[in-house]
Design a protein around this motif. Structure first.
Motif, PDB file in Angstrom:
ATOM      1  N   VAL A   1       0.861  -1.148   0.037  1.00 22.79           N
ATOM      2  CA  VAL A   1      -0.107  -0.104  -0.148  1.00 22.79           C
ATOM      3  C   VAL A   1       0.990   1.174   0.013  1.00 22.79           C
ATOM      4  N   THR A   2       0.682   2.063  -0.958  1.00 26.81           N
ATOM      5  CA  THR A   2       1.594   3.129  -1.148  1.00 26.81           C
ATOM      6  C   THR A   2       0.872   4.573  -0.949  1.00 26.81           C
ATOM      7  N   GLN A   3       1.333   5.277   0.146  1.00 22.47           N
ATOM      8  CA  GLN A   3       0.924   6.579   0.274  1.00 22.47           C
ATOM      9  C   GLN A   3       1.815   7.869  -0.062  1.00 22.47           C
ATOM     10  N   ASN A   4       1.055   8.770  -0.374  1.00 24.92           N
ATOM     11  CA  ASN A   4       1.943   9.999  -0.679  1.00 24.92           C
ATOM     12  C   ASN A   4       1.095  11.279  -0.421  1.00 24.92           C
ATOM     13  N   PRO A   5       1.843  12.491   0.291  1.00 26.66           N
ATOM     14  CA  PRO A   5       3.220  12.256   0.561  1.00 26.66           C
ATOM     15  C   PRO A   5       3.556  11.680   1.900  1.00 26.66           C
ATOM     16  N   ARG A   6       4.881  11.458   2.234  1.00 28.84           N
ATOM     17  CA  ARG A   6       5.251  10.731   3.474  1.00 28.84           C
ATOM     18  C   ARG A   6       5.102  11.967   4.533  1.00 28.84           C
ATOM     19  N   TYR A   7       5.647  12.989   4.280  1.00 27.01           N
ATOM     20  CA  TYR A   7       5.374  14.142   5.131  1.00 27.01           C
ATOM     21  C   TYR A   7       4.716  15.418   4.407  1.00 27.01           C
ATOM     22  N   LEU A   8       4.116  16.373   5.343  1.00 25.81           N
ATOM     23  CA  LEU A   8       3.321  17.495   4.584  1.00 25.81           C
ATOM     24  C   LEU A   8       3.205  18.434   5.738  1.00 25.81           C
ATOM     25  N   ILE A   9       3.410  19.537   5.439  1.00 23.22           N
ATOM     26  CA  ILE A   9       3.284  20.716   6.305  1.00 23.22           C
ATOM     27  C   ILE A   9       2.408  21.696   5.503  1.00 23.22           C
ATOM     28  N   THR A  10       1.385  22.038   5.995  1.00 24.34           N
ATOM     29  CA  THR A  10       0.463  23.032   5.142  1.00 24.34           C
ATOM     30  C   THR A  10      -0.272  24.113   6.139  1.00 24.34           C
ATOM     31  N   VAL A  11      -0.841  24.980   5.529  1.00 29.26           N
ATOM     32  CA  VAL A  11      -1.455  26.018   6.316  1.00 29.26           C
ATOM     33  C   VAL A  11      -3.125  25.777   6.370  1.00 29.26           C
ATOM     34  N   THR A  12      -3.524  26.298   7.232  1.00 31.42           N
ATOM     35  CA  THR A  12      -4.964  26.283   7.504  1.00 31.42           C
ATOM     36  C   THR A  12      -5.677  26.537   6.492  1.00 31.42           C
ATOM     37  N   GLY A  13      -6.630  25.745   5.894  1.00 30.39           N
ATOM     38  CA  GLY A  13      -7.683  26.126   4.826  1.00 30.39           C
ATOM     39  C   GLY A  13      -7.199  25.953   3.377  1.00 30.39           C
TER      40      GLY A  13
ATOM     41  N   SER B   1       2.893   3.342   5.004  1.00 31.63           N
ATOM     42  CA  SER B   1       3.957   3.424   5.595  1.00 31.63           C
ATOM     43  C   SER B   1       3.526   4.843   6.516  1.00 31.63           C
ATOM     44  N   GLY B   2       2.353   5.547   6.088  1.00 29.85           N
ATOM     45  CA  GLY B   2       1.914   6.622   6.898  1.00 29.85           C
ATOM     46  C   GLY B   2       2.287   7.886   6.132  1.00 29.85           C
ATOM     47  N   THR B   3       1.474   8.839   6.495  1.00 28.06           N
ATOM     48  CA  THR B   3       1.745  10.296   6.137  1.00 28.06           C
ATOM     49  C   THR B   3       1.475  11.071   7.298  1.00 28.06           C
ATOM     50  N   ARG B   4       2.798  11.790   7.834  1.00 24.56           N
ATOM     51  CA  ARG B   4       2.516  12.870   8.819  1.00 24.56           C
ATOM     52  C   ARG B   4       2.267  14.222   8.508  1.00 24.56           C
ATOM     53  N   LEU B   5       1.170  14.656   8.658  1.00 22.81           N
ATOM     54  CA  LEU B   5       0.552  15.985   8.195  1.00 22.81           C
ATOM     55  C   LEU B   5       0.480  16.876   9.386  1.00 22.81           C
ATOM     56  N   THR B   6       1.076  18.089   9.243  1.00 19.52           N
ATOM     57  CA  THR B   6       1.250  18.939  10.214  1.00 19.52           C
ATOM     58  C   THR B   6       0.264  20.364   9.235  1.00 19.52           C
TER      59      THR B   6
ATOM     60  N   ARG C   1       1.601  -5.173  14.760  1.00 21.30           N
ATOM     61  CA  ARG C   1       3.021  -4.561  15.255  1.00 21.30           C
ATOM     62  C   ARG C   1       3.250  -3.365  14.786  1.00 21.30           C
ATOM     63  N   GLN C   2       3.497  -2.485  15.618  1.00 21.77           N
ATOM     64  CA  GLN C   2       4.085  -0.972  14.980  1.00 21.77           C
ATOM     65  C   GLN C   2       5.610  -0.539  15.519  1.00 21.77           C
ATOM     66  N   ASN C   3       6.553  -0.476  14.541  1.00 20.26           N
ATOM     67  CA  ASN C   3       7.545   0.012  15.135  1.00 20.26           C
ATOM     68  C   ASN C   3       7.377   1.492  14.927  1.00 20.26           C
ATOM     69  N   SER C   4       8.183   2.334  15.776  1.00 25.34           N
ATOM     70  CA  SER C   4       8.045   3.594  15.948  1.00 25.34           C
ATOM     71  C   SER C   4       7.666   4.476  14.675  1.00 25.34           C
ATOM     72  N   GLY C   5       6.578   5.112  14.719  1.00 21.19           N
ATOM     73  CA  GLY C   5       6.239   5.955  13.653  1.00 21.19           C
ATOM     74  C   GLY C   5       5.982   5.122  12.427  1.00 21.19           C
ATOM     75  N   ARG C   6       6.108   3.943  12.081  1.00 22.66           N
ATOM     76  CA  ARG C   6       6.023   3.315  10.918  1.00 22.66           C
ATOM     77  C   ARG C   6       4.414   2.531  10.693  1.00 22.66           C
ATOM     78  N   GLY C   7       4.297   2.030   9.631  1.00 20.53           N
ATOM     79  CA  GLY C   7       3.132   1.240   9.419  1.00 20.53           C
ATOM     80  C   GLY C   7       2.774   0.242  10.245  1.00 20.53           C
ATOM     81  N   LEU C   8       1.517  -0.140  10.375  1.00 21.81           N
ATOM     82  CA  LEU C   8       1.332  -1.342  11.442  1.00 21.81           C
ATOM     83  C   LEU C   8       1.424  -2.658  10.114  1.00 21.81           C
ATOM     84  N   VAL C   9       1.883  -3.683  10.980  1.00 19.46           N
ATOM     85  CA  VAL C   9       2.246  -5.002  10.286  1.00 19.46           C
ATOM     86  C   VAL C   9       1.183  -5.999  10.945  1.00 19.46           C
ATOM     87  N   HIS C  10       0.406  -6.647  10.190  1.00 20.15           N
ATOM     88  CA  HIS C  10      -0.418  -7.764  10.668  1.00 20.15           C
ATOM     89  C   HIS C  10       0.204  -8.932  11.131  1.00 20.15           C
TER      90      HIS C  10
END
Lengths: 112, 110
Positions: free
Chosen positions: A4-16, A105-110, B36-45
């Motif tokens: 599963v691919t998410q983009n972006p991994r990190y994003l900083i944006t402004v309100t609105g 892998s997650g997207t960290r949004l600020t 399981r989740q390693n720090s800040g990473r995606g979860l693994v089934h």
């Protein structure tokens, strides 16, 4: 590689300022879902989809939109982001009801 | 709303010891899953146990499910430093809603 691919991994944006976080899976999974993870609150489901053009609200859908026009893609849309949407976002998919989920892998949004 | 609650919230053990984490939930379920989740990473089934199963094994993992008590446990045997992570239980309910607990942070010291 199945993923599963998410983009972006990190994003900083402004309100609105409208933004979209993309999610794509290459496993032909029917089920897809978005979660946000916040300290002390765990993972909470935002929206999920059981198939193309079928979406439903999770626990915390306010301020978010999703679409499922194709099986492989499930974008998360924030029309007018606010600072309380600052979070770590995960997209996940599953082959069908009852199965385990594969997470991105997650997207960290600020939002400032 | 959180369906599952893990206990303990944090666990620190030495390498080689066993680690046990517990999960309680509130409503009826189709199955229960551990991730399981390693720090800040995606979860693994890790493993899935269906509501009509009582115990399941996968490598060093052993999961039990007691539907009468609405609880599950995850046992990691002979732990390794690489097992250091957060572990979450998640319950699958009707409509394919997968709801997570707050997690257990496991630290395995070498």
């Amino acid at each position: 590689e199945a993923q599963v691919t998410q983009n972006p991994r990190y994003l900083i944006t402004v309100t609105g300022k409208k933004l979209t976080v993309t999610c794509s899976q290459n496993m032909n999974h029917e089920y897809m879902s978005w979660y946000r993870q916040d300290p002390g609150l765990g993972l909470r489901q935002i929206y999920y989809s059981m198939n193309v053009e079928v979406t439903d609200k999770g626990d915390v859908p306010e301020g978010y939109k999703v679409s499922r026009k194709e099986k492989r893609n499930f974008p998360l849309i924030l029309e007018s982001p606010s600072p309380n949407q600052t979070s770590l976002y995960f997209c996940a998919s599953s082959y069908g009801q009852g199965g385990g989920y594969t997470f991105g892998s997650g997207t960290r949004l600020t939002v400032v | 709303s959180q369906q599952g609650e893990e206990d303990p919230q944090a666990l620190s053990i030495q390498e080689g010891e066993n680690a046990t984490m517990n999960c309680s939930y509130k409503t009826s379920i189709n199955n229960l899953q551990w991730y399981r989740q390693n720090s800040g990473r995606g979860l693994v089934h890790l493993i899935l146990i269906r509501s009509n199963e009582r115990e399941k094994h996968s490598g060093r993992l052993r999961v039990t499910l007691d539907t009468s008590k609405k609880s599950s446990s995850l046992l990691i045997t002979a732990s390794r430093a690489a097992d250091t992570a957060s572990y979450f239980c998640a319950t699958l309910q009707a409509g394919n809603m997968l709801t997570f607990g707050g997690g257990t942070r496991l630290m395995v010291k070498p």
